[in-house]
Design an enzyme around this catalytic site. Structure first.
Site, short mmCIF file in Angstrom:
data_model
loop_
_atom_site.label_atom_id
_atom_site.label_comp_id
_atom_site.label_asym_id
_atom_site.label_seq_id
_atom_site.Cartn_x
_atom_site.Cartn_y
_atom_site.Cartn_z
N GLY A 10 -33.39 -7.86 -11.16
CA GLY A 10 -31.65 -7.92 -11.24
C GLY A 10 -31.17 -8.25 -10.14
O GLY A 10 -31.68 -8.02 -8.94
N ASP A 102 -37.19 -2.28 -6.74
CA ASP A 102 -38.49 -1.41 -6.81
C ASP A 102 -39.49 -2.09 -7.47
O ASP A 102 -40.77 -2.21 -6.94
CB ASP A 102 -38.20 0.15 -7.18
CG ASP A 102 -39.51 0.86 -6.91
OD1 ASP A 102 -40.38 0.88 -5.87
OD2 ASP A 102 -40.08 1.80 -7.82
N THR A 125 -31.08 -4.16 -4.52
CA THR A 125 -30.82 -3.30 -5.86
C THR A 125 -29.61 -2.35 -5.82
O THR A 125 -29.56 -1.71 -4.94
CB THR A 125 -31.86 -2.79 -6.66
OG1 THR A 125 -31.43 -1.98 -7.64
CG2 THR A 125 -32.46 -1.68 -5.64
N ILE A 126 -28.74 -2.53 -6.98
CA ILE A 126 -27.71 -1.55 -7.04
C ILE A 126 -28.35 -0.17 -7.15
O ILE A 126 -27.58 1.03 -7.12
CB ILE A 126 -26.65 -1.96 -8.03
CG1 ILE A 126 -27.01 -1.96 -9.48
CG2 ILE A 126 -25.82 -3.28 -7.76
CD1 ILE A 126 -26.13 -1.65 -10.37
N ASP A 127 -29.33 0.07 -7.68
CA ASP A 127 -29.98 1.50 -7.99
C ASP A 127 -30.13 2.17 -6.68
O ASP A 127 -30.36 3.66 -7.15
CB ASP A 127 -31.24 1.17 -8.90
CG ASP A 127 -30.97 0.40 -10.13
OD1 ASP A 127 -29.74 0.33 -10.53
OD2 ASP A 127 -31.82 0.15 -10.93
N GLY A 171 -27.96 2.05 -13.14
CA GLY A 171 -28.86 2.91 -12.25
C GLY A 171 -30.31 2.75 -12.92
O GLY A 171 -31.01 3.43 -12.50
N ALA A 187 -16.24 14.41 -8.62
CA ALA A 187 -16.33 14.60 -9.87
C ALA A 187 -16.53 16.15 -10.29
O ALA A 187 -17.02 16.77 -9.53
CB ALA A 187 -17.37 13.86 -10.56
O1 F6P Z 1 -31.28 -4.11 -11.35
C1 F6P Z 1 -31.11 -2.79 -11.64
C2 F6P Z 1 -30.34 -2.83 -13.08
O2 F6P Z 1 -28.89 -3.17 -12.70
C3 F6P Z 1 -30.25 -1.33 -13.51
O3 F6P Z 1 -29.18 -0.57 -12.87
C4 F6P Z 1 -29.85 -1.71 -14.99
O4 F6P Z 1 -30.29 -0.66 -15.93
C5 F6P Z 1 -30.88 -2.97 -15.25
O5 F6P Z 1 -30.87 -3.57 -14.04
C6 F6P Z 1 -30.20 -3.82 -16.28
O6 F6P Z 1 -31.08 -4.84 -16.69
P1 F6P Z 1 -30.73 -6.09 -17.36
O7 F6P Z 1 -30.03 -6.97 -16.33
O8 F6P Z 1 -32.07 -6.72 -17.55
O9 F6P Z 1 -30.34 -5.59 -18.44
#
Ligand code: F6P
Length: 317
Positions: A10, A102, A125-127, A171, A187
């Site tokens: 991603g 990861d 990665t944003i995760d 995430g 929150a």
């Molecule tokens: O890169 C990580 C991520 O953005 C996750 O947060 C998300 O669940 C996933 O990729 C989405 O993947 P895709 O772009 O294949 O739908």
């Protein structure tokens, strides 16, 4: 030195900044940079382009990635391994910088090492779930998208008291993103895949928040198993109406924040210096506030765990 840049998995805000700065550093020293079009699959097929700062400068502040990525595990096929070696030797490439999350940093570098290829990984990665690094490029920008949306939700929540709002973050199967956002946004409840919750407890918690604050804010990660049915479950099982917002992929494709641009620069500086020093394998990481080039890749570090005490604190447990 001739380096091949590969973006895998991603995209993340800040990758374009990283591509720019790595290319800039290389150009300054007379080194050459190539980029794979289509991630590792593109590299296997020899789909490479020369990278220059004049083409990357206009996109360095944009989300997404100038070099299209891919997720296919192409190196599982021995023929593709052979093709990659041929591409690398044909193009006289000295080393690879791999940008990925990861999955990419765990699975690809060991195969590259087996093939005798030099590779430094940069966590993007944003995760924010890459073992070995406290921060990944893209995380901060994705948090900022959530805060902009939450600020709007809270404004309308205060204007018409008594309502419950939920925000679902990306995430993947991890909750680092949702937990950090929930914490910083104040929150009243947070749900993440790593920790189980009870539906009746959640209903009581949201009712309590409405009584105390005249509004309730729930943040949840997309990886929570019931995330898709939560609104219906709360309505049918507990007579609670939740106004829900899904941030979706717009959270990922946003412009890089200052923090992510800074991180991108600092991380590629360390990667570039490592390659110039002859490092054969490693991953750039942020550890205790310091950018460092580790010997190991993400698979060599223990899995990261969300902070249970923060989770408990938000949820009043
Ligand atoms: O890169 C990580 C991520 O953005 C996750 O947060 C998300 O669940 C996933 O990729 C989405 O993947 P895709 O772009 O294949 O739908």
């Amino acid at each position: 030195m001739k380096t091949l840049l590969i973006v895998s998995g991603g995209d993340a805000p800040g990758i374009n900044t990283a591509l720019y700065h790595f290319t800039h550093l290389s150009e300054q020293s007379g080194d050459q940079v190539l980029g794979a079009v289509g991630g590792l699959a593109g590299a296997v097929d020899g789909y490479l382009i020369d990278l220059h700062t004049d083409m990357l400068a206009p996109v360095m502040g944009l989300g997404g990635t100038y070099l299209p990525s891919s997720r296919e595990p192409v190196l599982k096929d021995p023929m593709n391994r052979e093709k990659l070696i041929q591409t690398i030797s044909h193009q006289r490439i000295d080393n690879i910088v791999l940008f990925g999350g990861d999955g990419s940093l765990r699975n690809i570098p060991p195969v590259l090492a087996e093939l005798g290829l030099t590779c430094i990984g940069v966590p993007t990665t944003i995760d924010n779930d890459v073992p070995g690094t406290d921060e990944t490029i893209g995380f901060d920008s994705a948090c900022n998208v959530a805060h902009t949306v939450i600020d709007g939700l809270l404004a309308t929540a205060r204007a018409l008291p008594g309502r419950i709002f939920s925000v679902e973050t990306l995430g993947g199967s991890t909750g680092f993103l949702a937990l950090d956002i929930a914490h910083a946004a104040g929150a009243h409840a947070v749900l993440i895949p790593e920790f189980e919750y009870d539906e009746s407890w959640l209903a009581d918690r949201l009712k309590w928040a409405v009584r105390e604050n005249k509004l309730a804010l729930l943040v949840l990660s997309e990886g929570v198993p019931a995330s898709r049915s939560l609104v219906d479950d709360m309505q049918q099982g507990h007579n609670l109406r939740i106004r829900d917002t899904r941030l979706g992929h717009g959270q990922r494709g946003t412009v890089p924040s200052h923090r992510d641009r800074w991180l991108a620069l600092a991380m590629v500086k360390a990667a570039y210096a490592g390659l110039r020093d002859g490092v054969k394998s490693g991953m750039v990481a942020m550890q205790n506030g310091q950018i460092t080039l580790c010997n190991g890749m993400s698979a060599d570090f223990p899995a990261r765990q969300p902070d249970r005490s923060v989770y408990n604190q938000i949820n009043g447990l």
